[in-house]
Scaffold this motif. Structure first.
Motif, mmCIF file in Angstrom:
data_model
loop_
_atom_site.group_PDB
_atom_site.id
_atom_site.type_symbol
_atom_site.label_atom_id
_atom_site.label_comp_id
_atom_site.label_asym_id
_atom_site.label_seq_id
_atom_site.Cartn_x
_atom_site.Cartn_y
_atom_site.Cartn_z
ATOM 1 N N GLY A 96 -1.500 9.635 -1.379
ATOM 2 C CA GLY A 96 -1.521 8.621 -2.436
ATOM 3 C C GLY A 96 -2.390 7.431 -2.093
ATOM 4 O O GLY A 96 -2.783 6.677 -2.971
ATOM 5 N N LEU A 97 -2.700 7.269 -0.816
ATOM 6 C CA LEU A 97 -3.566 6.162 -0.387
ATOM 7 C C LEU A 97 -4.896 6.771 0.063
ATOM 8 O O LEU A 97 -4.924 7.523 1.045
ATOM 9 N N THR A 98 -5.965 6.477 -0.654
ATOM 10 C CA THR A 98 -7.235 7.082 -0.253
ATOM 11 C C THR A 98 -7.749 6.419 1.020
ATOM 12 O O THR A 98 -7.482 5.248 1.286
ATOM 13 N N ILE A 107 -0.622 9.453 4.759
ATOM 14 C CA ILE A 107 -0.035 8.709 3.645
ATOM 15 C C ILE A 107 -0.634 9.250 2.346
ATOM 16 O O ILE A 107 -1.660 8.749 1.873
ATOM 17 N N GLU A 145 2.334 1.677 -3.534
ATOM 18 C CA GLU A 145 1.287 2.123 -4.462
ATOM 19 C C GLU A 145 0.929 3.582 -4.210
ATOM 20 O O GLU A 145 0.727 4.351 -5.148
ATOM 21 N N ALA A 146 0.896 3.942 -2.938
ATOM 22 C CA ALA A 146 0.574 5.329 -2.589
ATOM 23 C C ALA A 146 1.654 6.279 -3.107
ATOM 24 O O ALA A 146 1.370 7.397 -3.529
ATOM 25 N N GLU A 149 0.780 6.860 -6.741
ATOM 26 C CA GLU A 149 -0.586 7.264 -7.086
ATOM 27 C C GLU A 149 -0.727 8.730 -7.528
ATOM 28 O O GLU A 149 -1.400 9.015 -8.523
ATOM 29 N N TYR A 156 -6.807 11.548 0.544
ATOM 30 C CA TYR A 156 -5.685 10.714 0.947
ATOM 31 C C TYR A 156 -5.636 10.620 2.470
ATOM 32 O O TYR A 156 -5.922 11.589 3.170
ATOM 33 N N LEU A 184 0.824 -1.208 0.000
ATOM 34 C CA LEU A 184 0.000 0.000 0.000
ATOM 35 C C LEU A 184 0.861 1.262 0.000
ATOM 36 O O LEU A 184 0.544 2.240 -0.663
ATOM 37 N N PHE A 235 -7.773 2.346 1.885
ATOM 38 C CA PHE A 235 -7.073 1.904 3.097
ATOM 39 C C PHE A 235 -8.015 1.141 4.029
ATOM 40 O O PHE A 235 -7.716 0.037 4.480
#
Lengths: 446, 263
Positions: free
Chosen positions: B97-99, B95, A418-419, A422, B154, A415, B103
């Protein structure tokens, strides 16, 4: 007495290629102006030596492992009669949207399929192969082709221009907003291939277009090479979104030159993705050559095994009041390596320049390596320029947070990686492409 | 009928980089109970919370942590979380880029399908259906008065202090832990946010969930009513009592406890 003449097989191969390229161009009745450019490039290629590690831009990247004499730039190519004849890899990328797009697809050294779209035709937008452009649109292409990429930039560049085969031409009239995205595809069909396409994209004043250029190949035992050049011209107040997606198989050596020229108030969004290939060297220059021009560059490299990526960018601020904002991310696992060399140049008199450059690197193994070499050359006194580079491993506090929610370590790392990509991925124009690249990244993370 | 406590901490000693922070802490929490640990800065409250979650920085030198009767000292953080422990972070990490939604869905799926392969990877494309997930998430978000847009932002990136804490409570609501540890959840919250967050905790606390509220101030205890209050000083719980103890602490400060301990 028997003496063996000392000649390099590489030099022999190269001399043969240059001669054959000229002969074939003659046979194809290439117009005199295009032939002249080709001959000039051949002469420059003959006069130069291949760059060595003594040169700053080649210090960290060595194409010495590429067996040049194993390549055949003239290997026969079968044209596609219709879109369904295209290689499966390309059709997969089109994700069933082939009929709704404008497309120029090249296999090895030749464009095998080209189609425009009725909407674009109605709008006066030209999408075609470079060969067709030279035959049918000389009035438009002649002054543009080769005007941004200096023939003598280095020997590889001159060789690429002398061998020029294929490539595409996209032309948007003044004030026209091209409603359909344009897809360009280059495919390498196996070992021993060499593709040297030249592409020109020109957006007239106040116009706009989105172009996606994809590089794909069939994996093979022996090496292949891409030696391409792309020149972008963005007129006054015009906007170009250009995504270059390099996803070669592991046998490909890549050498690419990208150049962009921005007029007053022009905007360029450039997305540069590099995930494939054995060794990949890309030079991107942006000339901000009109007041108020803006260039935004977002890119990433993701290397595994022994992949090697080298990206050189040059943000050239030639006129006042321009902005360039560049973010390049690199993620490396196993023994992969990346080199980022970025330079911001601000010309004398280019006041009120805003130029930003950032390179963020994430290392997933102790044997991976990322070099970051930023630079500034500023000849104006009223500017705002920043550059910065970071290098690190996956943040242990990020991992702890994700693991505290029940995600196993490997999943948590996935994760985080990938983040990392993104924010660049989400700038890629088409959802189907974004999804395919996300899957590609997931596979690479392993 | 007395219940076996879900969480039992016995004489816990914890060091950080060679320095002992917890010096013999003991505590028992049963499902359905709300406990509060209060203490001055530097008393070891956050060390305790992070140790319960298995943060690698904190080294347990002696003592025991039993969760549902079994020692968790050898369990990795993720295994503790899947077993039913939850910590609302004092400083949730961002973080970009990580929605938030992807997550949270991954976290839920990690619980539903904890049968990771040999390589530790989770089976993908399984777990909660996207539609069902979205429905549950939106319901909980409404309770916490969170904008739907949260889901696509994010994780904790650019969230205000209050938004971060609400996001922590939302995770708790979705993950349904057995024991939830609130590490200084009240810090940095205005009264409205504190009320909303507390209501969220109160709605979840019940027969199925025990709560440990860790706080410096008793402000949050105006909203979350503890069954027991423990006072922590210098790495130990020095005194415990009922909810009235929080008021006593507010009136007198921590000095009287220190003095009492010294005697």
């Amino acid at each position: 007495m028997n003496t063996t003449p000392v000649t390099s097989p590489v030099s022999n191969a190269l001399a043969g290629w240059l001669a054959t390229a000229e002969t074939r161009a003659n046979q194809k009745n290439e117009p005199a102006w295009a032939l002249a450019k080709r001959s000039h490039a051949a002469a420059v290629a003959s006069s130069l030596a291949f760059p060595t590690r003594d040169e700053e831009l080649w210090r960290r990247t060595d194409f010495g492992g590429l067996p040049l004499d194993s390549l055949d730039p003239f290997a026969a190519v079968t044209p596609a009669r219709n879109i369904d004849d295209l290689p499966v890899l390309l059709l997969t990328r089109l994700a069933g949207e082939g009929a709704n797009t404008a497309l120029v697809a090249q296999t090895d050294s030749e464009v095998v399929y080209e189609q425009t779209h009725p909407t674009l035709v109605k709008q006066g937008v030209i999408v075609c192969s470079m060969d067709r452009a030279i035959r049918e649109h000389a009035d438009k292409i002649q002054s543009l082709l080769g005007s941004l990429i200096a023939t003598d930039y280095d020997r590889w560049t001159a060789v690429g221009e002398a061998l020029r085969q294929g490539g595409a031409f996209v032309w948007v009239p003044k004030g026209v907003h091209a409603e359909i995205p344009v897809r360009l595809m280059q495919f390498l069909s196996g070992a021993g291939r060499l593709a040297a396409p030249r592409t020109v994209i020109a957006v007239g004043d106040g116009g706009s277009v989105t172009v996606v250029d994809e590089l794909l190949s069939e994996n093979a035992e022996g090496a292949s090479m891409y030696l391409g050049g792309t020149e972008l011209f963005i007129g006054q107040g015009a906007k170009l979104t250009f995504a270059s997606l390099q996803d070669w198989s592991r046998n490909v050596y890549h050498y690419g030159n990208g150049r962009a020229q921005l007029a007053k108030d022009a905007e360029l969004q450039w997305i540069q993705v590099m995930v494939g290939g054995r060794m990949s060297k890309t030079n991107i220059w942006f000339n901000l050559d009109g007041e108020g021009a803006n260039a935004f560059v977002h890119g990433f490299m993701f290397g595994d095994s022994r992949q090697h990526f080298h990206l050189h960018t040059l943000q050239r601020h030639l006129k006042p009041n321009c902005t360039s904002d560049l973010l390049i991310k690199g993620c490396l696992k196993d023994k992969a390596r990346s080199v980022y060399q970025g330079l911001i140049q601000v010309a004398e008199g280019a006041q009120k320049t805003n130029a930003y450059q950032a390179n963020r690197n994430l290392l997933l193994s102790d044997q991976a390596r990322a070099d970051s070499i930023p630079g500034l050359e500023i000849l104006a006194n009223d500017v705002r320029c920043t550059h910065g580079a970071t290098l690190g491993h996956v943040d242990s506090e990020h991992l702890f947070y994700l693991m505290a929610r029940g995600l196993p370590r490997v999943e948590a790392e996935r994760l985080v990686v990938e983040a990392f990509f993104e924010p660049v991925l989400e700038r890629i124009p088409l959802e189907s492409l974004r999804e395919q690249l996300r899957e590609e990244i997931e596979r690479k993370i392993g | 009928m007395s219940q076996t406590p879900e969480l039992v901490v016995k004489n816990l000693h914890v060091s950080v980089e060679g320095k002992e922070i917890l010096k013999g802490l003991s505590l028992e929490i049963a499902k359905g109970e709300i406990h509060a640990i209060m203490g001055p800065n530097g008393s070891g409250k956050s060390t305790f919370a992070n140790t319960l979650m298995g943060h690698p920085k904190y080294e347990v030198t002696s003592g025991e942590i039993l969760f549902r009767g079994e020692s968790i000292l050898e369990m990795e953080t993720d295994a503790r979380a899947r077993a039913g422990l939850f910590m609302a972070f004092q400083y949730p990490v961002a973080i970009p880029g990580l929605t938030f939604a992807s997550f949270l869905r991954a976290a839920i799926n990690a619980r539903i399908a904890p049968a990771a392969g040999e390589d530790g990877k989770m089976p993908t494309k399984k777990g909660i259906a996207p539609k069902e997930f979205r429905k549950q998430m939106l319901e909980q978000m409404a309770l916490l008065k969170m904008d739907e847009k949260f889901a696509t932002r994010y994780l904790n990136d650019g969230f205000s202090g209050g938004e971060k804490k609400r996001a922590e409570i939302l995770q708790m609501a979705m993950l349904k832990p057995t024991i939830a540890i609130m590490d200084e959840t009240d810090s940095g919250l205005d009264i409205d946010a504190l009320r909303i967050v507390s209501e969220g905790v109160n709605a979840l606390a019940g027969p199925e969930m025990g709560v440990l509220v860790i706080t410096h101030y008793n402000r949050i205890l105006n909203y979350i009513k503890p069954d027991k209050v423990h006072v922590m000083v210098d790495g130990r719980i020095v005194t415990s009592g009922g909810p009235e103890m929080a008021l006593e602490l507010e009136a007198k400060g921590y000095d009287w406890v220190r003095e009492e301990v010294a005697q």
